[in-house]
Design an enzyme around this catalytic site. Structure first.
Site, PDB file in Angstrom:
ATOM      1  N   HIS A 135      29.225-100.573 110.539  1.00 10.48           N
ATOM      2  CA  HIS A 135      29.896 -99.451 111.228  1.00 10.48           C
ATOM      3  C   HIS A 135      29.192 -98.339 111.321  1.00 10.48           C
ATOM      4  CE1 HIS A 135      34.006-101.508 109.588  1.00 10.48           C
ATOM      5  NE2 HIS A 135      33.615-102.028 110.766  1.00 10.48           N
TER       6      HIS A 135
ATOM      7  N   ASP B 191      37.979-104.359 106.910  1.00 10.48           N
ATOM      8  CA  ASP B 191      37.396-105.096 107.838  1.00 10.48           C
ATOM      9  C   ASP B 191      36.673-106.166 107.440  1.00 10.48           C
ATOM     10  OD1 ASP B 191      36.670-105.882 110.460  1.00 10.48           O
ATOM     11  OD2 ASP B 191      35.144-104.292 110.793  1.00 10.48           O
TER      12      ASP B 191
ATOM     13  N   SER C 180      30.043-101.362 105.709  1.00  8.64           N
ATOM     14  CA  SER C 180      30.308-100.096 106.311  1.00  8.64           C
ATOM     15  C   SER C 180      29.715 -98.830 105.601  1.00  8.64           C
ATOM     16  CB  SER C 180      31.971 -99.987 106.109  1.00  8.64           C
ATOM     17  OG  SER C 180      32.256 -98.791 107.044  1.00  8.64           O
TER      18      SER C 180
END
Ligand SMILES: C[S@@+](CC[C@H](N)C(=O)[O-])C[C@H]1O[C@@H](n2cnc3c(N)ncnc32)[C@H](O)[C@@H]1O
Lengths: 280, 202
Positions: free
Chosen positions: B49, B142, B22
């Site tokens: 992401h 995540d 991310s």
């Protein structure tokens, strides 16, 4: 991988999901057997944990006995996320390259398959009205899920969707302002009743139902991704048989005709926007 | 056969690598791609992401640093050796039986779409012990569920050294979620992946 056998073997859970899908088909005619497994299994698992059911076979036991439960379950199997003017580039291409050709038709029939809560159909209706074709067009908007269709025909949406809707409308080449077509109330906005006049919302299952005749345009976006390759092929044939020669096909931004049997019967109007024209 | 002795002592044949990243992820992916040698051909999926805009430009940019073919997978595309796949923004990327990609517009999971957890879990179901999962820098949790599931299914998990990560919450969450196999700086993760590929084969 044959010798270790592992890769092709299904787990207990996976086997039970297969049986569940078969059972729902045999018992109630709901056919999810050819849906992509990865996301289907997730949603089955989700339903089970929400309802404190431990195993798919227990769920199966209940669902073959209880039609009402099954209807409720099946609604939860479909993904209904959508937006007004989702992927603005798609609508821009429709406006700039498809509308000019549709003008020559005295009467325009458009099918939105898998329309979910209706935003897509209303977006198209707005576009057609802006282009002066609103009165000449009929939009058939269909979905397998009757609950989303009820919402669609109301045309009332939460205002947290409004910012995205306005932005998308502008990016899609909107001619005035989205607010000319909606009225904004407390926490909700509603679609101008005039836009609804030419839209028919009705239930239709792409897997088990028949051709929807002689359309000038078929739009089916972000539905095929939930189907396996063979079912995609079958449904694309259904669209093919529903489309006039020279008619247009619109798919989701990540869906394509590539290496599917119908690939060469279409030419790309805009490859990246996934707008195609039937040429055969 | 491309078999490798792993530190866990198991004989591995790695058939797919799924990487989650991310905040700060783009830079570490570049480091990874620069470090991977010519012989590295294991299909690799990066779930990064990103802002949900239509075309991210990320694959084009990563392609400059590698011999691998970088692409955003299309729905139902087959997974192939020599490819480095980047999850398209705003869709979930899943791995389906038959070793194909499947896209989904399910609502974001823990605010993430694509969700690293969903990609890893679906990959673990198909690839079982032939899967390697890596969690790199990032500002949420995540990937933690994902690596836990990979371990449950017999796969191998590496996490970027939190001290090295631009943002350490994602690696830390992964480490807390399960017994990960190795915690390494990015360059060492790349070397490890290369060693998995070293057994040859196309
Ligand atoms: C993610 S939504 C897509 C909505 C809209 N077309 C869009 O792109 O924003 C997918 C829709 O497909 C519908 N669907 C799934 N299976 C179907 C089937 N067999 N027949 C008709 N519709 C189906 C679902 O109920 C859901 O509303």
């Amino acid at each position: 991988m044959a010798q270790d056998g592992k890769l092709d073997q299904l787990s207990e859970f996976e086997v039970e999901v297969e049986c569940l899908m078969q059972a729902l088909y045999l018992r109630w005619g709901y056919d999810f057997r050819e849906y992509s497994r990865a996301s289907l299994r997730r949603r089955v698992a989700r339903y089970m944990s929400d309802n404190h059911i431990l195993r798919p076979c227990d769920l199966q036991h209940e669902l073959v006995r209880d039609k009402k439960r099954c209807v409720h379950f099946v609604r939860g199997l479909t993904v209904n996320v959508t937006d007004m003017f989702r992927d603005p580039v798609f609508y821009r291409v429709i406006r700039e390259q498809v509308i000019p050709e549709l003008r020559s038709h005295p009467f325009i029939k458009i099918w939105h398959a898998g329309c979910s809560t209706g935003e897509e159909a209303y977006s198209m209706s707005i576009l057609l009205h802006e282009e002066g074709l609103g009165e000449r067009a009929v939009i058939y908007a269909t979905d397998i899920n009757s609950q989303v269709l009820d919402q669609a025909s109301k045309g009332v949406y939460h205002d947290k969707m409004l910012a995205t809707a306005r932005e998308n409308y502008r990016d899609a080449g909107g001619k005035s302002g989205l607010d000319d077509f909606i009225s904004v109330g407390y926490e909700r906005f509603l679609i101008d009743p005039g836009l609804k006049k030419n839209i028919v919302f009705t239930q239709h299952d792409l897997v088990t139902d028949q051709v929807f005749g002689e359309m000038q345009m078929v739009i089916c976006r972000n539905v095929l991704i939930y189907f396996r390759r063979e079912l995609q092929t079958k449904v694309l044939t259904l669209f093919h048989n529903s489309l006039d020669l020279g008619g247009f096909l619109g798919l989701g931004i990540k869906e394509s005709l590539r290496s599917l049997p119908n690939e060469f019967r279409y030419k790309a109007i805009d490859e990246s926007a996934r707008v195609f024209q039937r040429i055969d | 056969m491309n078999q490798q002795e792993c530190s866990s002592g198991l004989i591995k044949q790695v058939e797919l690598v799924v990487i989650g990243a991310s905040s700060g992820g783009l830079d570490v992916l570049i480091t990874l791609l620069k470090t991977l040698p010519e012989h590295y051909r294991i299909p690799t999926v990066a779930v990064l992401h990103q802002r949900p805009n239509r075309s991210s430009g990320v694959p084009e940019m990563l392609a400059k640093y590698t011999h691998l073919q970088v692409q955003e997978p299309e729905d139902k595309q087959g997974i192939e050796a020599g490819c480095f796949y980047v999850a398209p923004p705003n869709y979930h990327l899943l791995i389906d039986s038959g070793k194909v990609f499947s896209l989904s517009l399910d609502a974001p999971l823990n605010f993430c779409r694509p969700s690293i957890d969903m990609a890893m879990e679906s990959a673990a179901e198909v690839y079982q012990q032939h899967l390697v999962g890596c969690v790199l820098t990032g500002a949420n949790a995540d990937g933690a569920e994902g690596v836990r599931y990979i371990k449950e299914n017999g796969g191998y998990v590496m996490v970027q050294e939190p001290a090295e990560a631009t943002v350490d919450s994602m690696p830390k969450a992964a480490i807390a979620a399960t017994e990960v196999d190795e915690i390494l700086p990015m360059v060492r993760i790349a070397e490890r992946l290369s060693s998995f590929a070293a057994g040859g084969q196309s």
